[in-house]
Design a protein around this motif. Sequence first.
Motif, PDB file in Angstrom:
ATOM      1  N   ASN A 160      -3.213   4.498  -3.037  1.00 26.44           N
ATOM      2  CA  ASN A 160      -3.770   5.514  -2.176  1.00 26.44           C
ATOM      3  C   ASN A 160      -3.958   7.105  -3.013  1.00 26.44           C
ATOM      4  O   ASN A 160      -2.912   7.463  -3.375  1.00 26.44           O
ATOM      5  CB  ASN A 160      -3.275   5.735  -0.881  1.00 26.44           C
ATOM      6  N   LEU A 167       0.837  -1.150   0.075  1.00 24.49           N
ATOM      7  CA  LEU A 167      -0.075  -0.200   0.135  1.00 24.49           C
ATOM      8  C   LEU A 167       0.977   1.211  -0.128  1.00 24.49           C
ATOM      9  O   LEU A 167       1.808   1.385   0.904  1.00 24.49           O
ATOM     10  CB  LEU A 167      -1.041   0.102   1.263  1.00 24.49           C
ATOM     11  N   VAL A 225      -7.267   3.443  -4.076  1.00 23.67           N
ATOM     12  CA  VAL A 225      -8.041   3.271  -3.051  1.00 23.67           C
ATOM     13  C   VAL A 225      -8.240   4.913  -2.532  1.00 23.67           C
ATOM     14  O   VAL A 225      -7.181   5.384  -2.102  1.00 23.67           O
ATOM     15  CB  VAL A 225      -7.602   2.359  -1.874  1.00 23.67           C
ATOM     16  N   ALA A 227      -1.683  -1.160  -3.910  1.00 25.72           N
ATOM     17  CA  ALA A 227      -2.917  -0.134  -3.712  1.00 25.72           C
ATOM     18  C   ALA A 227      -2.321   1.219  -3.692  1.00 25.72           C
ATOM     19  O   ALA A 227      -1.372   1.521  -2.902  1.00 25.72           O
ATOM     20  CB  ALA A 227      -3.455  -0.516  -2.349  1.00 25.72           C
ATOM     21  N   GLU A 233     -10.314  -2.217   2.906  1.00 25.04           N
ATOM     22  CA  GLU A 233     -10.634  -2.546   1.506  1.00 25.04           C
ATOM     23  C   GLU A 233      -9.638  -3.181   0.906  1.00 25.04           C
ATOM     24  O   GLU A 233      -9.577  -4.061   0.028  1.00 25.04           O
ATOM     25  CB  GLU A 233     -10.834  -1.046   0.971  1.00 25.04           C
ATOM     26  N   THR A 234      -8.379  -2.768   0.816  1.00 28.92           N
ATOM     27  CA  THR A 234      -7.176  -3.086   0.286  1.00 28.92           C
ATOM     28  C   THR A 234      -6.851  -4.683   0.697  1.00 28.92           C
ATOM     29  O   THR A 234      -6.641  -5.481  -0.200  1.00 28.92           O
ATOM     30  CB  THR A 234      -5.751  -2.366   0.983  1.00 28.92           C
ATOM     31  N   GLU A 235      -6.998  -5.142   1.800  1.00 30.41           N
ATOM     32  CA  GLU A 235      -6.663  -6.576   2.206  1.00 30.41           C
ATOM     33  C   GLU A 235      -7.779  -7.386   1.921  1.00 30.41           C
ATOM     34  O   GLU A 235      -7.717  -8.489   1.434  1.00 30.41           O
ATOM     35  CB  GLU A 235      -6.528  -6.418   3.900  1.00 30.41           C
ATOM     36  N   LEU A 285      -1.396  -7.225   3.648  1.00 31.90           N
ATOM     37  CA  LEU A 285      -0.527  -6.365   3.339  1.00 31.90           C
ATOM     38  C   LEU A 285       1.029  -6.938   4.163  1.00 31.90           C
ATOM     39  O   LEU A 285       1.072  -7.339   4.939  1.00 31.90           O
ATOM     40  CB  LEU A 285      -0.798  -5.005   3.963  1.00 31.90           C
ATOM     41  N   ARG A 294      -9.333  -7.064  -0.865  1.00 31.94           N
ATOM     42  CA  ARG A 294      -9.408  -7.258  -2.426  1.00 31.94           C
ATOM     43  C   ARG A 294      -8.051  -7.940  -3.040  1.00 31.94           C
ATOM     44  O   ARG A 294      -7.730  -8.679  -4.009  1.00 31.94           O
ATOM     45  CB  ARG A 294      -9.602  -5.755  -3.043  1.00 31.94           C
TER      46      ARG A 294
END
Length: 259
Positions: free
Chosen positions: A41, A15, A66, A39, A82-84, A90, A86
């Motif tokens: 951001n 991320l 994201v 991801a 949300e990142t984890e 992490l 999809r």
Amino acid sequence: MTEMYAPPFAGKVALVTGASSGIGAATARLLAARGAAVAVNYQRSKDRAEELAEELASAGARAMAVQADVTDEAQTRSMVEETEARLGALDVLVLNAAGVRGHEARIAPTVDLAWEDVAFVAERQLKAIFHPVKAVLPGFLERGSGSIVMVGAALARRQAAGFLALALAKSGVEAAVKTLAREVGPRGIRVNGVGPGLILSPIGERMPEAARRAAAERAALRRNGTPEDVAEVIAFLASDHASYLTGEYMLVDGGTAMI
């Protein structure tokens, strides 16, 4: 038989905060090129972030954009969740978002500053570190692994008149790197940082040409840095190639300070 080369971030999830342009975008591209799911951001720049995520996906990486203001705890926590959901758990957190845009940080003699000028920059910078770290640490601690790279500035080491607010904020980034590295190192988590000098990112390119030229002349390499220069150092620190490095704060300034 020749052993197959495995990209350094194969199977890993990263991320990158503040990744829609500049150092953040260069870092996202490099991590993706080296095997990471990334991801991207962003806070406001939705179109740029989505275009970057699509660019990474078209090159074969798993990627997503994201949205979150990382100075907001709830938004940051939602971003990590949300990142984890999809991309998976992490492995790497790159803290590039500073919490303030360049024009929001007042540059002036200290006698002309109000406390609010200093507090605004310092608070938002430190929130942009604290909230993402707080959101990812439980997972890192549970798994006993993880790499965090914080992006500060060379101002933490090489001071300049009129930059008190930024210097205090960026010094806080270096202090956070070293304190957190000491705290979580025994649990298998590494924390490092980079302090860029004048970089030809969107912010650096808005500086007067004379200032950019003067910065290049102070550097041993006689040039300004690029986002890609910084991204290479971030990627190294985040990777297993730096598995015995933690608590380091590396200046990426072309040999200007040489501390």
